[in-house]
Design an enzyme around this catalytic site. Sequence first.
Site, PDB file in Angstrom:
ATOM      1  N   CYS B 187       3.221  -2.388   7.802  1.00  0.00           N
ATOM      2  CA  CYS B 187       3.161  -3.352   6.706  1.00  0.00           C
ATOM      3  C   CYS B 187       4.490  -3.447   5.964  1.00  0.00           C
ATOM      4  CB  CYS B 187       2.026  -3.044   5.732  1.00  0.00           C
ATOM      5  SG  CYS B 187       2.215  -1.511   4.837  1.00  0.00           S
ATOM      6  N   HIS B 482       0.546   0.928   0.592  1.00  0.00           N
ATOM      7  CA  HIS B 482       0.441  -0.319   1.340  1.00  0.00           C
ATOM      8  C   HIS B 482       1.324  -1.377   0.693  1.00  0.00           C
ATOM      9  CE1 HIS B 482      -1.262  -3.232   3.972  1.00  0.00           C
ATOM     10  NE2 HIS B 482      -1.779  -3.946   3.012  1.00  0.00           N
TER      11      HIS B 482
END
Lengths: 178, 551
Positions: B187, B482
């Site tokens: 990510c 994240h």
Amino acid sequence: MSGPNEDNLSPHTQLSSHFFGDLLDSIIVDVASECHRIAKLGLDRNLEEEEEELRLSTQARVRVADPSNSGETNSKYVVDIFGQTHPPVANEIFECMNCGRSIMAGRFAPHLEKCMGKGRKARLKATRSSTAAQNRYSRGSPVSTYSPHSNSSSTNRLSNGTPGIAGEEYSNGTLEEP
Amino acid sequence: MATNNPLYTNPNLCKHLAEYKLRHTLTGYTSFKNCLKTTGNGRTSICRSETKIPRCCSCNGYQGRFFMCLVCSSISCSSHALLHAQSETGHDVAVDIERSELYCCLCSDQVYDPDFDKVVVSKHMMDMPNNTHVDDGIRRSSKRRKLNSLMDLDLKKCKQLFLMRDRREKSCYPLGLRGLNNLGNTCFMNSVLQVLLYAPPFRNYFLSGRHDRETCKKRSSDRLCLACNIDVIFSAVYSGDRTPYSPAQFLYSWWQHSANLASYEQQDAHEFFISVLDGIHEREGNGRTPTKDNGDCQCIAHRVFSGMLRSDVICMTCGFTSTTYDPCLDISLNMNTSNLSSVDGANKSVRPNESSSRCTLSACLDLFTRPEKLGSDQKLYCQNCKEKRDSFKQMSIRRLPLVLSLHIKRFEHSALRKMSKKIDWHLQFPFSLDMTSYLSSSIVRNRFGNRIFTFESNEADTSAEFEIFAVITHSGMLESGHYVTYLRLRNQWYKCDDAWITEVDEAVVRASQCYMIFYVQKMLYHKANEDWSCTPMSPLSDPFCPIAGCC
């Protein structure tokens, strides 16, 4: 400048109070003069816009914090703007460009790591100091236990004189604070 | 000195000052030059006599502020300045002898005159030879030319892309918005790619087909160029297919590159960002410009993202300044944690009334450009004083890039406990950003008391006004987190969370925990929005309609 009980103050103390008062006045006038110039020359003309942005930011935080607002649901199960849903682990299948095997997208990185010989075991060095681990966010994931990018390499970030980054002057990546 | 982006408003002279100038022209000012006393920190005072203490001509007092009449040089204290002006006609304007500021006794106000400021500044220049870094004109990069060429959209190549469009495409969404599959903890890569896919000049370059994969491959048969791979992604993302794309080929290529780039193996989005730009530069830049000065490098990465920082080291005794310039691809900012009370990282409650404890982007930028006293163990040799002196250092921005990338340093370490943690505090950032006060011209001018004077060669051809277009946020902890990117397209914010693209309200973005913030010059932002208005498509009509006047 008046003390609580001026008559009781020694002339010495009175004198120092007096000088202090003079100095303080002088500083206040300095600041006023400086601000006056800034205001008159329009050097602070963005004050209103800045305050507006602050206000919007505060509002936004309040709104988002409000539990009654439809907050961010676990985005892995929502429908995207194109009307599609996707599984938590990407399941597109394609060929690895290194070995030719068919790999599932969500598992591609760990496969590629071993495939290219960049395994974690191969590159793991003893952490020399805590500074090594600091300059990045390491990735642990509940899905796979591997993390493709080993830790100590970030020491290289410190010593790496990458041309694109300005000199250490503004402490980009420098972790040891003076 | 004419600029299309005036750094200050030219002040109006009060009528008394105007009359004085008519009568005395500039000789009044210049006669003061000899009495001006400059100090190393930019302060200017008026000193007639070394031995006598100034005293008011009316009350003979020695306290308070003194004003010296411009006409007769008599000194009055603040209480009696008006008296002097009233008793003698034409003696309206005086000078504050502490700060060398003009003061109109009849208006009872401080007044400003560029001509007077010029005299003051020239005295500073005289007293301090070799002070400001004379560099004007040499680096005047033709920003205008760059700007126009980068924003040119050669649509012939794009036409191919549009014709290939999938019929399934939802026609009312912005072009090119497409999710990116997470290939396994990637990510950090996806978040940066989404930004690159939408950075206006960068995007236009690739969509106009300026990086020709064919010629590039022929030129260097050894390895795939990173820019080629990015071009592949652009084609895929703007093809019209909306199913999430897997940037596997790019990952492979980047890992091949990163092995050579001093073994970058990162999980940090910021490091990845720098690594990609360096990778593009390595291939594109080296071939053509062997200059080590990246400021003039013509590779697309530098043309879009590269700016120039200025670093001054100033002697605290005499004010002698030593200046260096360094190119930069982004600016890393420390969070100003000084005025925050002991806020625990876990305590995320919103306290809207405590604006004083708020962390803001402008505070971080202020911190970045604030004068920083160098430790006493770091005394530098001052060429003017000819010995080691205490000095302070100050950063400023010499030249702003087209796309300004700001990186917030959210990690904090404790050398004692040998552990690091992430600073979770919310950082307020504006959607419209004015960088004027962080420019070198503003910072240097501020050092001289904000006198009306052009200190630097004019960077006025580059505007200092920016609009936000992307934010990369990080959620979670240092050890596991994240990345998500928010993109702003035509005033609608989209959340790009790996494969999921959703629409979000701007409040969500404002409240998010930003890690990297991307601004583009205002002019480019508006042009980009014009160019890429969505065109509703019907299968029968030509999907590509001329951009001029479109939508």
